[in-house]
Design an enzyme around this catalytic site. Structure first.
Site, PDB file in Angstrom:
ATOM      1  N   ALA A 193       0.846  -1.199   0.000  1.00  0.00           N
ATOM      2  CA  ALA A 193       0.000   0.000   0.000  1.00  0.00           C
ATOM      3  C   ALA A 193       0.879   1.246   0.000  1.00  0.00           C
ATOM      4  O   ALA A 193       2.013   1.212   0.476  1.00  0.00           O
ATOM      5  CB  ALA A 193      -0.884  -0.009   1.243  1.00  0.00           C
ATOM      6  N   GLU A 247       0.069  -9.536  -0.841  1.00  0.00           N
ATOM      7  CA  GLU A 247      -1.340  -9.957  -0.856  1.00  0.00           C
ATOM      8  C   GLU A 247      -1.871 -10.009  -2.290  1.00  0.00           C
ATOM      9  O   GLU A 247      -2.674 -10.881  -2.633  1.00  0.00           O
ATOM     10  CB  GLU A 247      -2.171  -9.008   0.016  1.00  0.00           C
ATOM     11  CG  GLU A 247      -1.842  -9.174   1.498  1.00  0.00           C
ATOM     12  CD  GLU A 247      -2.444  -8.098   2.368  1.00  0.00           C
ATOM     13  OE1 GLU A 247      -2.186  -6.905   2.086  1.00  0.00           O
ATOM     14  OE2 GLU A 247      -3.169  -8.424   3.312  1.00  0.00           O
ATOM     15  N   GLY A 254       0.680  -5.200   0.871  1.00  0.00           N
ATOM     16  CA  GLY A 254      -0.372  -5.344  -0.131  1.00  0.00           C
ATOM     17  C   GLY A 254       0.157  -5.960  -1.420  1.00  0.00           C
ATOM     18  O   GLY A 254      -0.591  -6.619  -2.156  1.00  0.00           O
ATOM     19  N   GLU A 294       3.454  -5.271   7.547  1.00  0.00           N
ATOM     20  CA  GLU A 294       2.469  -4.331   8.112  1.00  0.00           C
ATOM     21  C   GLU A 294       2.629  -4.150   9.607  1.00  0.00           C
ATOM     22  O   GLU A 294       2.453  -3.057  10.148  1.00  0.00           O
ATOM     23  CB  GLU A 294       1.042  -4.825   7.818  1.00  0.00           C
ATOM     24  CG  GLU A 294       0.582  -4.604   6.391  1.00  0.00           C
ATOM     25  CD  GLU A 294       0.956  -5.729   5.456  1.00  0.00           C
ATOM     26  OE1 GLU A 294       1.879  -6.519   5.784  1.00  0.00           O
ATOM     27  OE2 GLU A 294       0.337  -5.825   4.389  1.00  0.00           O
TER      28      GLU A 294
HETATM   29  N1  CAA Z   1       4.434   3.566   0.345  1.00  0.00           N
HETATM   30  C1  CAA Z   1       4.871   4.812   0.095  1.00  0.00           C
HETATM   31  N2  CAA Z   1       6.170   5.106  -0.118  1.00  0.00           N
HETATM   32  C2  CAA Z   1       7.045   4.094  -0.073  1.00  0.00           C
HETATM   33  C3  CAA Z   1       6.655   2.768   0.184  1.00  0.00           C
HETATM   34  C4  CAA Z   1       5.274   2.519   0.392  1.00  0.00           C
HETATM   35  N3  CAA Z   1       4.800   1.293   0.622  1.00  0.00           N
HETATM   36  N4  CAA Z   1       7.754   1.978   0.174  1.00  0.00           N
HETATM   37  C5  CAA Z   1       8.796   2.789  -0.095  1.00  0.00           C
HETATM   38  N5  CAA Z   1       8.368   4.056  -0.241  1.00  0.00           N
HETATM   39  C6  CAA Z   1       9.167   5.233  -0.586  1.00  0.00           C
HETATM   40  C7  CAA Z   1      10.155   5.605   0.499  1.00  0.00           C
HETATM   41  O1  CAA Z   1       9.575   6.459   1.448  1.00  0.00           O
HETATM   42  C8  CAA Z   1      11.235   6.281  -0.302  1.00  0.00           C
HETATM   43  O2  CAA Z   1      10.746   7.577  -0.604  1.00  0.00           O
HETATM   44  P1  CAA Z   1      11.761   8.807  -0.714  1.00  0.00           P
HETATM   45  O3  CAA Z   1      12.674   8.499  -1.856  1.00  0.00           O
HETATM   46  O4  CAA Z   1      10.873   9.975  -0.926  1.00  0.00           O
HETATM   47  O5  CAA Z   1      12.493   8.842   0.591  1.00  0.00           O
HETATM   48  C9  CAA Z   1      11.245   5.503  -1.613  1.00  0.00           C
HETATM   49  O6  CAA Z   1       9.978   4.866  -1.690  1.00  0.00           O
HETATM   50  C10 CAA Z   1      12.330   4.455  -1.703  1.00  0.00           C
HETATM   51  O7  CAA Z   1      12.257   3.651  -0.538  1.00  0.00           O
HETATM   52  P2  CAA Z   1      13.568   3.127   0.207  1.00  0.00           P
HETATM   53  O8  CAA Z   1      14.527   4.258   0.362  1.00  0.00           O
HETATM   54  O9  CAA Z   1      13.114   2.425   1.425  1.00  0.00           O
HETATM   55  O10 CAA Z   1      14.142   2.112  -0.886  1.00  0.00           O
HETATM   56  P3  CAA Z   1      14.860   0.721  -0.672  1.00  0.00           P
HETATM   57  O11 CAA Z   1      15.202   0.260  -2.010  1.00  0.00           O
HETATM   58  O12 CAA Z   1      15.931   0.850   0.362  1.00  0.00           O
HETATM   59  O13 CAA Z   1      13.739  -0.253  -0.035  1.00  0.00           O
HETATM   60  C11 CAA Z   1      11.576  -1.297   0.144  1.00  0.00           C
HETATM   61  C12 CAA Z   1      12.598  -0.616  -0.782  1.00  0.00           C
HETATM   62  C13 CAA Z   1      12.148  -2.616   0.681  1.00  0.00           C
HETATM   63  C14 CAA Z   1      10.324  -1.556  -0.646  1.00  0.00           C
HETATM   64  C15 CAA Z   1      11.296  -0.374   1.358  1.00  0.00           C
HETATM   65  O14 CAA Z   1      10.989   0.917   0.868  1.00  0.00           O
HETATM   66  C16 CAA Z   1      10.149  -0.801   2.213  1.00  0.00           C
HETATM   67  O15 CAA Z   1      10.328  -1.630   3.086  1.00  0.00           O
HETATM   68  N6  CAA Z   1       8.964  -0.218   1.987  1.00  0.00           N
HETATM   69  C17 CAA Z   1       7.814  -0.454   2.807  1.00  0.00           C
HETATM   70  C18 CAA Z   1       7.179  -1.766   2.501  1.00  0.00           C
HETATM   71  C19 CAA Z   1       5.967  -1.963   3.355  1.00  0.00           C
HETATM   72  O16 CAA Z   1       5.998  -1.850   4.556  1.00  0.00           O
HETATM   73  N7  CAA Z   1       4.842  -2.292   2.717  1.00  0.00           N
HETATM   74  C20 CAA Z   1       3.614  -2.516   3.391  1.00  0.00           C
HETATM   75  C21 CAA Z   1       2.778  -1.314   3.267  1.00  0.00           C
HETATM   76  S1  CAA Z   1       1.308  -1.462   4.236  1.00  0.00           S
HETATM   77  C22 CAA Z   1       0.293  -2.440   3.318  1.00  0.00           C
HETATM   78  O17 CAA Z   1       0.630  -2.887   2.267  1.00  0.00           O
HETATM   79  C23 CAA Z   1      -1.050  -2.613   3.975  1.00  0.00           C
HETATM   80  C24 CAA Z   1      -1.978  -3.482   3.277  1.00  0.00           C
HETATM   81  O18 CAA Z   1      -2.339  -4.515   3.762  1.00  0.00           O
HETATM   82  C25 CAA Z   1      -2.547  -3.084   2.013  1.00  0.00           C
END
Ligand code: CAA
Ligand code: NAI
Length: 719
Positions: free
Chosen positions: A61, A103, A100, A123
């Site tokens: 998400a 998922e 997500g 999450e």
């Molecule tokens: N939503 C919004 N922005 C996100 C994002 C997300 N899910 N994941 C990453 N970003 C953004 C970061 O904030 C960052 O933005 P900036 O460049 O503006 O700082 C950019 O994307 C790059 O992210 P990273 O610097 O973290 O890049 P990375 O290559 O080191 O790591 C990653 C990539 C492993 C995907 C890491 O970003 C990460 O762990 N992201 C979160 C993943 C997550 O927790 N997903 C679950 C979301 S909740 C959900 O999905 C609920 C549901 O049930 C629907």
């Protein structure tokens, strides 16, 4: 937001296009819904492949959207519709499938993963649960124990582990998208009913209740007071005991309790704060994206004590060759054996070979003339450090960066004794340096932007969370620690016990209470500093009232504890008693009780009952108050930087967000009111006097943390 194309005549290829991580924003969800509808209705299409642009399937998400109202199609019905469709859908997972995104993959009928892909349901680390069917589908696919572990920890797993667990159907070293298209063509004629994970029966262990109870206990112990993992367990229980249609409702109810909680807001704030901290900015205009770091191939560490050893390991394990220097042969040999042992254990844990060939050990600074960077980690003694820096200045080639690991001394004074003040910077690691993730990069007034960029990028390369801070006694972390520690000892005087204070802080979520932490770090360290700064010891004027120093309240109890040779865990006695020197099992010590009672009666202090609330307020609000002063003084650029330092360096609970975020969550007006109240009660404690910035923010209507910067008019930034 999603590209739709027809490949191999009959496969609809849907590519998510929302860089950098193809997060499921409302626009992406909308595009997936439209593309799927098109694919399912187009008679030319016999199968569908979903993939992500730039080698990344989907990062879940869009977390930024959590702050506003839900827009666009909700995820659950969208995913249910993909799974229910009559054409096979294959997920081509490259890079990441998280939250997500995972998922989404689970509702596809088949999953092909690239061998470097990582999957997971993180999450829980954001204070919520996988609420797009993740808690209901994953247990059906891989069973309750494995699903519980992944969902309650948020751990990312490799493609190989996903294959073993039965999450993916194939792992490939080729282009996952191309493999998935071929796979989809072969799947066309096959029945889909057994591929719809929500239709499967959850394999239920006979001892379900006992298993859930055991995991609950484990989670409560590990993440004290954190709500999300407990809600995850309840959702997984629903997957075991209810049909999918009811389980998904339970998942959604549990999500509703978490979604707007303070813990979820704090954990999501931490996610972005960590990324904000990497984007350092100086008032000069130099910043992370316009200052080029130097490449560091070789480094030297001076001093192979507690810190030096860990720093050597941190450098060598990322492929940097290191020369380690000690002052005496015996110390050099001991340090060498320790470093080799640490590197070997570390390599074994990571399943790689130890990079011992990168190490060199010497007694002579002359060997350092060609290194790219030096990190000094000798005793915390300014005169000694100055001598080392003068020597380095003579020995090292003019381009070598000179860094210090001092925990609080003036970095600029060290720069001043060198021939290259612009190449001097603080690199303040935390103990144990090869484990702790925090690195404070201390920018002196003369440190060049290239020097700062190099230290920040070297920190990142070592896997650290690097934060740029200004140069003042104690920098950010240790400067804030003083008022926090002071409050804890004042509370002892007034009637509390070390175990009561520690329990209140640990119940709040700190990894360790203040006294347990001090016993671990060693009480003699602070005692030495207090002696050197004239707060205790023979230099103190005997006419000085015992509980006042330098015009303010002083608590001599820590000095009295040290005078008894109680230095903490290393001597087996400190604020607590331990089974043996080096022991870790802290037990309350009646001798400390006696000491406190005698002390109070000597000074006529009537002990009072102190509530946990008072402990938390006095310790944490004094901590945050110093944080506000640090922002005012331009020692930290943003509240996020301070919070990241406390999260990664001092065990502040993530679900509290860090001291600055915590203050905003409690309400700045309340923090101000409590500080005023406590300052009135203790007027000789300047740290309790509310800082002007706090007052100003309250006067401006208590804006959210992200807006504080607009109210900080720093005349003389130290960054
Ligand atoms: N939503 C919004 N922005 C996100 C994002 C997300 N899910 N994941 C990453 N970003 C953004 C970061 O904030 C960052 O933005 P900036 O460049 O503006 O700082 C950019 O994307 C790059 O992210 P990273 O610097 O973290 O890049 P990375 O290559 O080191 O790591 C990653 C990539 C492993 C995907 C890491 O970003 C990460 O762990 N992201 C979160 C993943 C997550 O927790 N997903 C679950 C979301 S909740 C959900 O999905 C609920 C549901 O049930 C629907
Ligand atoms: P330590 O006492 O464990 O190690 C210092 C080492 O430096 C000793 O092995 C000593 O022999 C060596 N040394 C002294 N003079 C030397 C010289 N001229 N040449 C080569 N080696 C020399 O000290 P520790 O704890 O490792 O601290 C080192 C520095 O790191 C200090 O500035 C300290 O303030 C800082 N620091 C310490 C932290 C901690 O938790 N211990 C945390 C962060 C920073």
């Amino acid at each position: 937001m999603a590209r739709y194309e027809l490949v191999k005549r009959s496969v609809a290829l849907i590519t998510l296009t929302n860089p950098p991580v193809n997060a499921l924003s409302s626009a992406v969800r909308h595009a997936i819904a439209k593309s799927m509808e098109h694919a399912l209705n187009d008679p030319k299409v016999s199968a569908v492949v979903i993939c992500g642009e730039n080698g990344r399937f989907c990062g879940g998400a869009d977390i930024r959207e959590f702050a506003g109202p839900l827009r666009g199609p909700p995820l659950v019905p969208l995913l249910d519709a993909i799974e229910a469709g009559e054409k096979p859908v294959v997920a081509a997972i490259e890079g990441v499938a998280l939250g997500g995104g995972f998922e989404l993959a689970l509702v596809c009928h088949y999953r092909i993963a690239h061998f470097k892909a990582r999957l997971g349901l993180p999450e829980v680390t954001l204070g919520i649960l996988p609420a797009a069917g993740g808690t209901q589908r994953l247990p059906r696919l891989i069973g309750i124990p494995a699903a519980l572990e992944l969902i309650t920890t948020g751990r990312h797993i490799s493609a190989q582990e996903a294959l073993k667990l039965g999450i993916v159907d194939q792992v490939t070293e080729q282009n996952a998208c191309e493999v998935a298209v071929e796979f989809a063509l072969r799947a066309v004629a096959k029945p889909l009913s057994s591929r719809r994970v929500s239709m499967l029966t959850t394999p239920c262990p006979p001892d379900l209740d006992a298993l859930l109870e055991a995991v609950t206990m484990q989670v409560k112990k590990k993440a004290r007071g954190v709500m999300a993992p407990l809600a995850c367990i309840q959702a997984v229980r629903a997957a075991a005991t209810m049909p999918y249609s009811k389980g998904i409702k339970r998942e959604s109810e549990l999500m509703a309790t978490l979604f707007n909680s303070g813990q979820a807001r704090a954990l999501q704030y931490c996610f972005f704060a960590q990324r904000t901290a990497g984007k350092w900015t100086l008032p000069s205009g130099a910043q992370w994206n316009n200052s080029k770091p130097r490449e560091i191939r070789s480094a030297a560490i001076i001093g192979l004590g507690t810190m030096g050893r860990g720093i050597v390991v941190s450098l060598a394990r990322v492929g940097i060759s290191v020369i380690a220097v000690e002052s005496e042969k015996k110390l050099l040999e001991t340090g060498k054996q320790m470093v080799i042992g640490m590197l070997e254990r570390d390599a074994k844990r990571r399943g790689v070979s130890a990079s011992l060939n990168l190490l060199k050990f010497t007694l002579s600074l002359q060997d350092l003339k060609d290194v790219d960077l030096v990190i000094e980690a000798v005793f915390e003694d300014m005169a000694l450090k100055k001598r080392v820096f003068q020597e380095l200045s003579k020995v090292c080639r003019p381009a070598t960066l000179l860094c210090t690991n001092t925990s609080g001394l003036d970095v600029d004074a060290l720069a001043g004794v060198t021939d290259r003040p612009h190449l001097v910077v603080g690199m303040h690691f935390f103990s144990p340096a090869h484990v702790m993730k925090l690195l404070e990069v201390v920018c002196g007034p003369r440190s060049s932007s290239e020097t700062i960029a190099t230290a920040m990028s070297l920190g990142k390369r070592m896997g650290k969370v690097s934060v740029a801070v200004g140069n003042c006694p104690g920098f950010v972390g240790n400067r804030m620690l003083k008022p926090y520690l002071d409050q804890a000892t004042f509370l002892l005087e007034e009637g509390a016990t070390p175990e009561q204070i520690d329990k209140a802080l640990e119940d709040f979520g700190f990894a360790m209470g203040v006294f347990r932490m001090s016993d671990l770090a060693g009480l003699d360290v602070g005692w030495r500093v207090r002696k050197e700064s004239g707060l205790t010891g023979p230099d103190v004027d005997p006419k000085n009232p015992p509980r006042r120093r330098q015009g303010r309240r002083y608590c001599p109890i820590p000095d009295m504890v040290c005078e008894q040779g109680r230095f903490g865990q290393k001597t087996g006695r400190g604020w607590y008693m331990y089974d043996k020197p080096g022991g870790t099992n802290a037990k309350p010590d009646p001798l400390i009780q006696n000491l406190l009672e005698m002390y109070r009666s000597r000074y006529g202090i009537q002990p009072r009952n102190i509530s946990d609330q008072e402990i938390i307020e006095r310790c944490l609000f004094a901590l945050a108050n110093e944080g506000f002063r640090i922002l005012e003084d331009g020692i930290a650029a943003r509240p996020e930087d301070i919070d990241v330092i406390y999260l990664f360096g001092y065990g502040f609970p993530r679900h509290g967000g860090g001291p600055m975020f915590y203050s905003s969550m409690v309400g700045l007006e309340r923090v101000l009111e409590r500080l005023e109240h406590y300052h009135q009660a203790h007027p000789d404690v300047p740290h309790l006097e509310p800082s002007p910035l706090l007052k100003k923010l309250v006067a401006c209507g208590s804006p959210p943390v992200q807006k504080w910067r607009e109210h900080i008019k720093t005349m003389h930034s130290h960054l």
